[in-house]
Enzyme design. Structure first.
Site, short mmCIF file in Angstrom:
data_model
loop_
_atom_site.label_atom_id
_atom_site.label_comp_id
_atom_site.label_asym_id
_atom_site.label_seq_id
_atom_site.Cartn_x
_atom_site.Cartn_y
_atom_site.Cartn_z
N GLY A 1 23.00 -10.12 19.91
CA GLY A 1 23.19 -11.58 20.02
C GLY A 1 24.57 -11.92 20.55
O GLY A 1 25.35 -11.06 20.96
N ILE B 1 16.45 -6.55 16.47
CA ILE B 1 14.99 -6.61 16.47
C ILE B 1 14.42 -6.35 17.86
O ILE B 1 13.23 -6.25 18.07
CB ILE B 1 14.52 -7.97 15.92
CG1 ILE B 1 13.06 -7.95 15.56
CG2 ILE B 1 14.86 -9.10 16.87
CD1 ILE B 1 12.59 -9.15 14.81
N ARG B 2 15.32 -6.31 18.89
CA ARG B 2 14.89 -5.90 20.23
C ARG B 2 15.75 -4.72 20.68
O ARG B 2 16.82 -4.50 20.11
CB ARG B 2 14.96 -7.05 21.22
CG ARG B 2 16.30 -7.70 21.31
CD ARG B 2 16.22 -9.11 21.92
NE ARG B 2 17.43 -9.83 21.66
CZ ARG B 2 18.44 -9.96 22.50
NH1 ARG B 2 18.38 -9.43 23.71
NH2 ARG B 2 19.54 -10.60 22.17
N TYR C 1 19.01 -25.44 9.06
CA TYR C 1 20.07 -24.48 9.36
C TYR C 1 21.19 -24.63 8.32
O TYR C 1 21.64 -23.65 7.73
CB TYR C 1 20.61 -24.76 10.76
CG TYR C 1 21.71 -23.85 11.24
CD1 TYR C 1 21.49 -22.49 11.48
CD2 TYR C 1 22.99 -24.35 11.49
CE1 TYR C 1 22.50 -21.68 11.95
CE2 TYR C 1 24.01 -23.53 11.96
CZ TYR C 1 23.75 -22.19 12.20
OH TYR C 1 24.77 -21.38 12.66
C1 AKB Z 1 25.05 -23.77 16.49
O1 AKB Z 1 25.36 -24.63 17.32
O2 AKB Z 1 23.98 -23.75 15.88
C2 AKB Z 1 26.08 -22.70 16.16
C3 AKB Z 1 26.88 -23.10 14.97
C4 AKB Z 1 28.00 -24.05 15.13
O3 AKB Z 1 26.61 -22.66 13.90
N1 AKB Z 1 26.90 -22.45 17.29
#
Ligand code: AKB
Length: 324
Positions: free
Chosen positions: A11, A35-36, A142
Site C-alpha cells: 500500500g 493480500i496481493r 473509518y
Molecule cells: C484518508 O484520507 O482516509 C487518509 C487519512 C487521513 O486517514 N489519508
C-alpha cells in the site's frame, strides 16, 4: 535479530516503509506481506514476501510460525472514502484484522505499530490546534474503527503488557505509490495532473484546510516512535503528528510557483467533503515532540518542490518510452 513483519506492505505507506526498514535493519530481517502479490519480479526479489490476509487468523499464525517475528507494523487497512462506501469491509479489515494481529502479537510476544488518523476526530472535536487528548466522536465508519483501534491497542498494553505504539497520521503525500480511497488523496493526484496537463479538478472545496505530511517524514515518525525510550512515553496510541496544514487553493498557489499556467477547478464530492469537514484544520503535536522528539523536515514549499522534481523526471521518462 528478530524479524520485522509489515502487513499491507504494497500500500501507500508500506511501499516506502519496507525499503526504509530493510535499509536500516537488513534486507532479510523485514518480512513484507500483503493480500496481493508484488507486481514486478524486482519487488518480489527485494526480500522476504508472504501472502497474508489479516482477516484470516490462520494466515497470521502460518507466517508467525515461519519467521521469528519481534515487531509488527500493521498497515493493512481501508481508507476513509472506501470505508464509507463499504462499511462492512471496513469493519472486517480495520477491526477484525487489527484484533487478529493484536492477538498474534500477544501470543508471539511482539511489539506492534498501528497507525491511527485525523479520521479518529469528529465534528465535536476542537478543529484548531486539536489537542492530543480531546473529544473523539467521529461520524464515519473509518473514524469509528480508528478510535476503537486506539482504545484496543491501549487495552492490550494495559491488560497484557503488549508494547503497542501509534501515531495519528494526517493526509500522506508520496510520489511512490498513489493512495486509494482516502479523503486526502487529492493532494497527491494534483501533482500528476499539474505535471501532465497543467490543470486539476478538485473534489474538495477550495477552503478545506487539513493537516498533511510528506512520506519521508511519515516513515521517520513510524520508526522513531517504535525506537523511542518506553520510559519517556506518556501516550502510546496514538500521537498527533503533523508537518503542514493547507487548503487545495493554497496547494495550487504553491504549485503555480513552478507552473505559472496551472489551473485548479472544483467539483465537490459531498461524501468526501463531509468527511473532510469533520476533521481538524491542524493538530497540536507537542506530545509527540516532547515524548519522542518528533520534528518534521518537509513543509509545503519543500514537499512541493520534491514532488514536482521527482514526478516530472519519472513522468517525462514514461512519456519518452511510449511507442510512437
Ligand atoms: C484518508 O484520507 O482516509 C487518509 C487519512 C487521513 O486517514 N489519508
Amino acid at each position: 535479530m528478530k524479524k520485522i513483519l509489515v502487513t499491507g506492505s504494497l500500500g501507500q505507506i508500506g511501499s516506502e516503509l519496507v525499503p526504509a526498514l530493510r535499509k536500516r535493519y537488513g534486507r532479510d530481517n523485514v518480512v513484507a506481506t500483503d493480500i496481493r502479490m508484488p507486481a514486478t519480479i524486482e519487488l518480489r526479489d527485494d526480500g522476504p514476501f508472504e501472502f497474508l490476509d489479516v482477516v484470516d487468523p490462520h494466515h497470521i499464525t502460518r507466517v508467525m510460525q515461519i519467521y521469528d517475528v519481534g515487531t509488527v507494523y500493521h498497515l493493512a487497512a481501508v481508507l476513509s472514502a472506501t470505508a464509507e462506501s463499504r462499511p462492512n469491509i471496513a469493519w472486517q479489515i480495520n477491526m477484525n484484522g487489527l484484533y487478529n494481529m493484536l492477538e498474534a502479537a500477544r501470543q508471539y510476544h511482539c511489539s506492534m505499530f498501528v497507525p491511527s488518523s485525523i479520521g479518529a476526530f469528529g465534528p465535536s472535536t476542537p478543529r484548531d490546534n486539536t489537542p492530543q487528548d480531546t473529544i473523539q466522536r467521529p461520524g464515519t465508519i473509518y473514524g469509528v474503527t480508528k478510535v476503537a483501534g486506539e482504545l484496543l491497542c491501549d487495552y492490550y498494553y494495559v491488560r497484557f503488557g503488549l508494547d503497542t505504539r501509534g501515531v495519528r497520521f494526517p493526509g500522506l503525500i508520496s510520489h511512490v505509490t498513489e493512495p486509494g480511497g482516502g479523503t486526502t488523496d487529492y493532494a497527491v493526484s494534483i501533482f500528476y495532473e499539474a505535471i501532465k496537463h497543467r490543470k486539476f479538478t478538485c473534489y474538495l472545496r477550495s477552503d478545506t484546510q487539513l493537516d498533511m505530511m510528506y512520506m519521508p517524514d511519515a516513515v521517520r515518525a513510524m520508526i522513531d516512535v517504535m525506537e523511542a525510550d518506553p520510559s519517556k512515553l506518556v501516550h502510546r496510541n496514538s500521537f498527533n503528528v503533523t508537518a503542514m496544514s493547507f487548503t487545495p487553493s493554497q496547494l495550487a498557489d504553491e504549485i503555480r510557483k513552478h507552473f505559472a499556467d496551472f489551473v485548479i477547478s472544483y467539483d465537490v464530492d459531498t461524501v468526501r467533503q463531509n468527511i473532510a469537514d469533520s476533521w481538524p484544520n491542524y493538530m497540536d503535536d507537542s506530545a509527540a515532540r516532547s515524548e519522542w522528539g518528533w520534528k518534521p523536515e518537509y513543509d509545503l514549499p519543500r514537499m512541493t518542490l520534491d514532488m514536482i522534481d521527482v514526478l516530472s523526471r519519472r513522468l517525462v521518462g514514461q512519456h519518452e518510452k511510449q511507442p510512437s
